[in-house]
Design a protein around this motif. Sequence first.
Motif, PDB file in Angstrom:
ATOM      1  N   PRO C 170     -11.841   3.611   1.468  1.00 32.58           N
ATOM      2  CA  PRO C 170     -11.050   4.296   1.946  1.00 32.58           C
ATOM      3  C   PRO C 170      -9.244   3.833   1.474  1.00 32.58           C
ATOM      4  O   PRO C 170      -8.669   4.858   1.096  1.00 32.58           O
ATOM      5  N   ILE C 171      -9.080   2.675   0.884  1.00 33.13           N
ATOM      6  CA  ILE C 171      -7.988   2.332   0.307  1.00 33.13           C
ATOM      7  C   ILE C 171      -7.972   3.055  -1.056  1.00 33.13           C
ATOM      8  O   ILE C 171      -6.772   3.483  -1.417  1.00 33.13           O
ATOM      9  N   VAL C 172      -9.018   3.202  -1.934  1.00 37.71           N
ATOM     10  CA  VAL C 172      -8.763   3.886  -3.328  1.00 37.71           C
ATOM     11  C   VAL C 172      -9.007   5.493  -3.299  1.00 37.71           C
ATOM     12  O   VAL C 172      -8.620   6.047  -4.181  1.00 37.71           O
ATOM     13  N   ILE C 173      -9.050   6.052  -2.192  1.00 36.98           N
ATOM     14  CA  ILE C 173      -9.116   7.417  -1.924  1.00 36.98           C
ATOM     15  C   ILE C 173      -7.662   8.133  -2.711  1.00 36.98           C
ATOM     16  O   ILE C 173      -7.913   9.010  -3.434  1.00 36.98           O
ATOM     17  N   PRO C 174      -6.763   7.909  -2.397  1.00 37.55           N
ATOM     18  CA  PRO C 174      -5.507   8.349  -3.215  1.00 37.55           C
ATOM     19  C   PRO C 174      -5.705   8.406  -4.589  1.00 37.55           C
ATOM     20  O   PRO C 174      -5.403   9.509  -5.521  1.00 37.55           O
ATOM     21  N   ILE C 177      -8.584  10.690  -5.500  1.00 39.75           N
ATOM     22  CA  ILE C 177      -8.057  12.058  -5.566  1.00 39.75           C
ATOM     23  C   ILE C 177      -7.464  12.669  -7.049  1.00 39.75           C
ATOM     24  O   ILE C 177      -7.624  13.536  -7.651  1.00 39.75           O
ATOM     25  N   TRP C 198       0.372  13.424 -11.525  1.00 39.76           N
ATOM     26  CA  TRP C 198      -0.857  12.395 -11.139  1.00 39.76           C
ATOM     27  C   TRP C 198      -1.080  11.196 -11.633  1.00 39.76           C
ATOM     28  O   TRP C 198      -1.325  10.263 -11.166  1.00 39.76           O
ATOM     29  N   ILE C 201       1.333   9.006  -9.940  1.00 37.77           N
ATOM     30  CA  ILE C 201       0.557   8.228  -8.593  1.00 37.77           C
ATOM     31  C   ILE C 201      -0.268   7.057  -8.623  1.00 37.77           C
ATOM     32  O   ILE C 201       0.010   6.045  -8.307  1.00 37.77           O
TER      33      ILE C 201
END
Lengths: 49, 219, 223
Positions: C170-174, C177, C198, C201
């Motif tokens: 969950p933490i690395v989802i950004p 993406i 990107w 980010i």
Amino acid sequence: MENGGYLFAAFAVVWAGVFAYALFLSNKQGKLRQEISLLKAKLEEKGTE
Amino acid sequence: MKRNLLLALGFVSVVITLYLIFVWVPTITEMGIVERIFYLMVPMGWLALLAFVVTFAGSVLFLVKKQDRWDFLARSSAEIGIVFTTVTLFIGAIWAKPIWGVWWTWEARLTATMILWFIYLSYFVVRSFATDEHRGAVFAAVVAIVGLVDVPIIALSTTLWRGMHPPALVFKGDIAPEMLLVMLTSVGTFTILYVFLLMLRVSVRRDEAEVQRLKELDR
Amino acid sequence: MTFWNKVIAITWKDWLSEMRTREVVSSVLVFTLLVILIFTLAFGADRELMTTVAPGILWATFAFAGVLSFSRSFVPEKEHGCLEGLMAAPISREVIYAGKGLSSLLFMLIVEAIALPAFAFFSNVPVLSPQIILVTFVTTVGFVAVGTLFSALSANTRAREMVLPVLFLPIVIPILISAIKVSELALTGEPWSNLFTWFQIIGAFDLVFLAVSYLVFDFVIVE
């Protein structure tokens, strides 16, 4: 009133969720309080012996 | 005592909010009656975040001061947070169906809420799989800190990701003043509810600790 | 010894033990190649479809490879009692984080350096462009920053194999993406300037999580 069902469902979910959780908590607290008074009574008995 | 006062206040404001939502405010956008779901979704999303911020603050204080009461606070807030986040996801589905015709869509805020839900989940997973309770509390605090730091990056990336196709129903230009008033009232009401639940949860946790202590004395 | 000398010493130790046992790189590499094989087999018949799904496949594979490799980062130390030795050594906990992170980064990059050409070969999608190589590097740094922290944390729990992915993914989802988005744009021939947001980010994520993990690492490494 088209889609009124969705509106109803959304409000039902929120209130059901909040009430269920609050009820769960107060039930739990009631049980814990009971256990505390039980344990305290038991300890006092031990103390007087 | 304070808690009962808060409960009474909460009850009154719930009645006021429901009156505002269902009787007072007119239907403003072309979405029809479902737009009223919005008055629930905004406060729910706000609470999901607020609860996480409180968990974060409690976790930092717990790691710095090493007092159990901060862990009580963090954990209680996280538990309420996961309840509200779950509810938000359900309302999101109920909202998506009439507006987009599907139960789930990877809309930016829904996606972000989903990720937040999983971070909340990992907070509790770490706790239950830790080898002892204190260690679990420390690990969970670390997860809360890492998770909160991630929230702005999640928000940014999901918004940009889906940003190319703005959902048709986002309010164009400024929001009608009546809507804003109802929205703020609703946010206030749910915040009161949150504080009430938090106090209740913390006191339950204290009772649990008391039981533990008495049991140890008994032995 | 300076900070970096100690860090290099730990990384060198991991490298030596890896050279002898070949535990991490070989197992992760075989796993990664198999996943790539299965995905390209499943979608590969249709070239247009393959180009569309390639970024997703690539990053799903690397994320799982990351989980597998981080799960081997602290567990052997723990199992063989080496962690106590490391902690008793006259070095700060932050040195351990940096050293273990650096060796994880090294192992991941080796795996990716072989897996990326293999993916290009099997899928007929030109993923060996400079944009994709760069995004692979910066995203892997982010993976390692978070993965090393959670690897140390999950080594001290029961059911580690389950806890690590639940924490890590969950933490690395950004950045997942963002990496998928960069790969997508790169494959459609967009210029560097359109990829910049990107990359920003991912870069921000890397810096933030290197800093945060560095600060909280002290709490997760316990004996």
